[in-house]
Design an enzyme around this catalytic site. Structure first.
Site, PDB file in Angstrom:
ATOM      1  N   ASN A 203       5.432  -9.200   0.170  1.00 27.18           N
ATOM      2  CA  ASN A 203       4.976  -8.130  -0.520  1.00 27.18           C
ATOM      3  C   ASN A 203       4.353  -7.002   0.371  1.00 27.18           C
ATOM      4  OD1 ASN A 203       2.977  -6.678  -2.213  1.00 27.18           O
ATOM      5  ND2 ASN A 203       2.415  -8.562  -3.525  1.00 27.18           N
TER       6      ASN A 203
ATOM      7  N   HIS B  98       5.150   3.513  -9.871  1.00 27.02           N
ATOM      8  CA  HIS B  98       4.942   4.510 -10.903  1.00 27.02           C
ATOM      9  C   HIS B  98       4.631   3.687 -12.250  1.00 27.02           C
ATOM     10  CE1 HIS B  98       9.023   3.230 -11.356  1.00 27.02           C
ATOM     11  NE2 HIS B  98       8.835   3.308 -12.876  1.00 27.02           N
TER      12      HIS B  98
ATOM     13  N   TYR C 194       5.133  -3.417  -9.717  1.00 31.35           N
ATOM     14  CA  TYR C 194       4.506  -3.623  -8.590  1.00 31.35           C
ATOM     15  C   TYR C 194       3.820  -5.198  -8.563  1.00 31.35           C
ATOM     16  CZ  TYR C 194       2.031  -2.565  -4.260  1.00 31.35           C
ATOM     17  OH  TYR C 194       1.719  -2.637  -3.080  1.00 31.35           O
TER      18      TYR C 194
ATOM     19  N   CYS D 188      26.967  14.337  -3.941  1.00 30.43           N
ATOM     20  CA  CYS D 188      27.093  15.390  -2.931  1.00 30.43           C
ATOM     21  C   CYS D 188      26.217  16.441  -3.061  1.00 30.43           C
ATOM     22  CB  CYS D 188      28.729  15.668  -3.038  1.00 30.43           C
ATOM     23  SG  CYS D 188      29.111  17.282  -1.786  1.00 30.43           S
TER      24      CYS D 188
ATOM     25  N   GLY E 201      10.282   8.716 -12.757  1.00 26.51           N
ATOM     26  CA  GLY E 201       9.911   8.640 -11.258  1.00 26.51           C
ATOM     27  C   GLY E 201       8.490   8.360 -10.845  1.00 26.51           C
TER      28      GLY E 201
END
Length: 564
Positions: free
Chosen positions: A245, A270, A276, A413, A495
């Site tokens: 962790n 997030h 988490y 790319c 995100g």
């Protein structure tokens, strides 16, 4: 239709989805076959993190709201005409409307909430009731290509870190990070490509094993001593997945006076409920507690994040180049009382923004044929059209050698306003003349120069203070719709989590037609141009210079641009 064997309509362990390959269409044209295949590709078991639950990546980032919605989206795409547009509301197909042949075939809005209610608590209530879906960035917009999708951006960041802190020399240096999920899993490969060794802490052993199988991580360790020994004994850059962790490992390194050269993190911080693992908890305990007391899980996760961030700050104080990699972990720690959580910078203002000023960002394409040769031919075309960029050529060579395709073959790319339209036209011509076996789709991450407002990530520290202004991604989505992208998406919370971002995406199908050529000329110019516009408007000189060179018409700046 498959019978569901679980009360959760989002979970069906009997389903295995893979995109069709070849030139036989299930839909009525390539313009509807393209979103169909890319939706299915997002749920390919070689691509998605938890495909049986429709989860693609990023905690609970889904491709469709539930399996019934998924089946209905597929059914509609198979019958959709070239003058119709499907509307998708948070992963649910809600309407088909008459439009025209140059309109998008699909318009998607995911996870959007009125700002006052834009938080995880309200979202989770709606999600439980089946009224919403978290789309992340490319999960709900059907253009996720596996970990490759973020490898180059991470590689570019590590190269920039080496230049800024180590005179461009990464060999002999090592990076500490956390998280080997869909996004974080790109870090070890990107690090070794850039010349760094890496220890990546991950609490889910199956994720380490998956990254080992796919070549993204080199070795596995179960203790700090074992991981450190692997790095010290290797003559070349090596990546190690360390089972543990991050909230335990990071502070232990502080206590043991072990200072990495670079420190970052890509755990799913997030989303404290689902993303988490609290310190001292097992995966099983976390899963159980989520069904009993969500608030307890969130609190425990955020307290653990605070411990990890404090350790990151301590390591920064000792000389480690420490950077936030865009998962909002600093914000979570701040809310738990770490007052100086923002003392280390985000990666965009520190390393990426100059690229954004020229509209440079994560341009990506996928071969709908399923044939890797189509990607190798497009790689060569990129080199031909951009001959004077050895850094880009090196990236393409390394990508071919070291990156395994996941699902449909694809390439990322980083190119900008000067080159995206040219490449799109070239790919369309290759489809037209039969060089490629089938059409390609061109898209990008929502993390791009003009398509996101995220004050703790992409728009952190804008020079005019406009970090939180989200008109820009809305304008980007509207313009891509007007220009004729094949599908356009507008999301919230990707995100960095609920309440902290709004962002838009687009994908365009190169089917070899003249109509496609005209759409490409609009979309692949306008899309990156909005990024140059946004940064020029904020006062960045690089963006103003690019706007002048590319002859952008920016009414409030035109006079100034003429004087440059």
């Amino acid at each position: 239709m498959t019978e569901h064997h679980n009360s959760d309509p989002r979970l069906d362990t009997t389903r295995e989805i893979r995109a069709p390959h070849g030139t036989t269409l299930r839909a009525k044209s390539w313009l509807t076959e393209a979103p169909l295949r890319m939706l299915m590709n997002n749920l390919d078991p070689d691509v998605a993190e938890h495909p049986h639950a429709l989860v693609v990546y990023g905690g609970i980032g889904r491709a469709a709201r539930d399996w019934k919605c998924y089946d209905k989206i597929v059914e509609v795409l198979e019958r959709l005409e070239d003058d119709q547009t499907l509307l998708v509301q948070s992963g649910k197909p809600v309407g088909v409307f008459p439009t025209h042949k140059n309109a998008p075939r699909v318009l998607i809005a995911n996870s959007n909430l009125v700002p006052h209610w834009a938080n995880w608590e309200h979202f989770n209530e709606l999600d439980k009731e089946g009224l919403m879906m978290y789309g992340q960035m490319t999960a709900g917009s059907w253009i996720y290509i596996g970990s490759q999708g973020i490898v180059q951006g991470t590689y570019e960041t590590f190269v920039a870190i080496a230049k800024k802190h180590f005179q461009g020399e990464a060999n002999g240096k090592w990076v500490l990070t956390g998280g080997l999920g869909g996004m974080g899993g790109a870090q070890p490969l990107a690090a070794t490509m850039a010349g760094f060794s890496m220890i990546a802490v991950e609490c889910d052993e199956s994720r380490i094993d998956y990254r080992l199988r796919t070549g993204y991580v080199d070795r596995k360790a179960t203790s700090i001593d074992e991981a450190m020994a692997m790095i010290k004994e290797s003559d070349t850059p090596i990546s190690v997945g360390l089972l543990g962790n991050a909230a335990d490992v990071f502070p232990e390194l502080v206590e043991r006076n072990i200072t990495p050269d670079v420190v970052t993190d890509q755990t799913s911080a997030h989303d404290p409920l689902n993303g988490y693992l609290p310190q001292g908890w097992t995966m099983e305990k976390a899963a159980q507690e989520r069904t009993i007391d969500e608030a307890k899980v969130v609190k425990a996760a955020k307290q653990s994040m605070a411990i990890q961030v404090q350790a990151m700050l301590d390591l920064q104080y000792r000389g480690a180049a420490t950077v936030d990699y865009g998962n909002n972990i600093r914000q979570m720690a701040l809310e738990e009382g770490v007052e100086n959580a923002f003392d280390f910078p985000g990666f965009v203002p520190a390393y990426i923004r100059p690229l954004f000023c020229e509209g440079v960002g994560p341009f990506r394409w996928a071969a709908l044929s399923g044939d890797p040769e189509d990607i190798y031919k497009t790689d060569q075309k990129v080199k031909e059209l951009i001959p004077d960029n050895p850094h880009l050529h090196n990236w393409l060579d390394m990508a071919r050698e070291r990156i395994q395709f996941q699902g449909l073959p694809a390439r990322i790319c980083w190119v900008g306003l000067k080159d995206r339209e040219r490449l799109g036209q070239a790919f369309n011509e290759m489809v037209k003349n039969g060089e490629l076996k089938a059409p390609v789709v061109i898209g990008r991450d929502h993390l791009d120069s003009g398509s996101v407002a995220s004050p703790n990530r992409e728009t952190e520290g804008m020079m005019d203070g406009s970090d939180a202004v989200s008109d820009w991604p809305l304008l980007n989505a509207l313009l891509n719709t007007a220009g004729g992208a094949t599908w356009v998406s507008l999301h919230h919370g990707g995100g960095v989590g609920m309440g902290f971002s709004q962002h838009s995406g687009m994908v365009i199908c190169c089917d070899g037609s003249e109509d496609a050529s005209q759409r490409i000329s609009r979309v692949l110019h306008n899309d990156p141009a909005t990024g140059v516009m946004r940064h020029a408007d904020a006062g960045y000189d690089i963006a103003k210079q690019c706007a002048k060179e590319q002859k952008l018409d920016l009414p409030m700046l035109n006079e100034e641009l003429r004087r440059l």
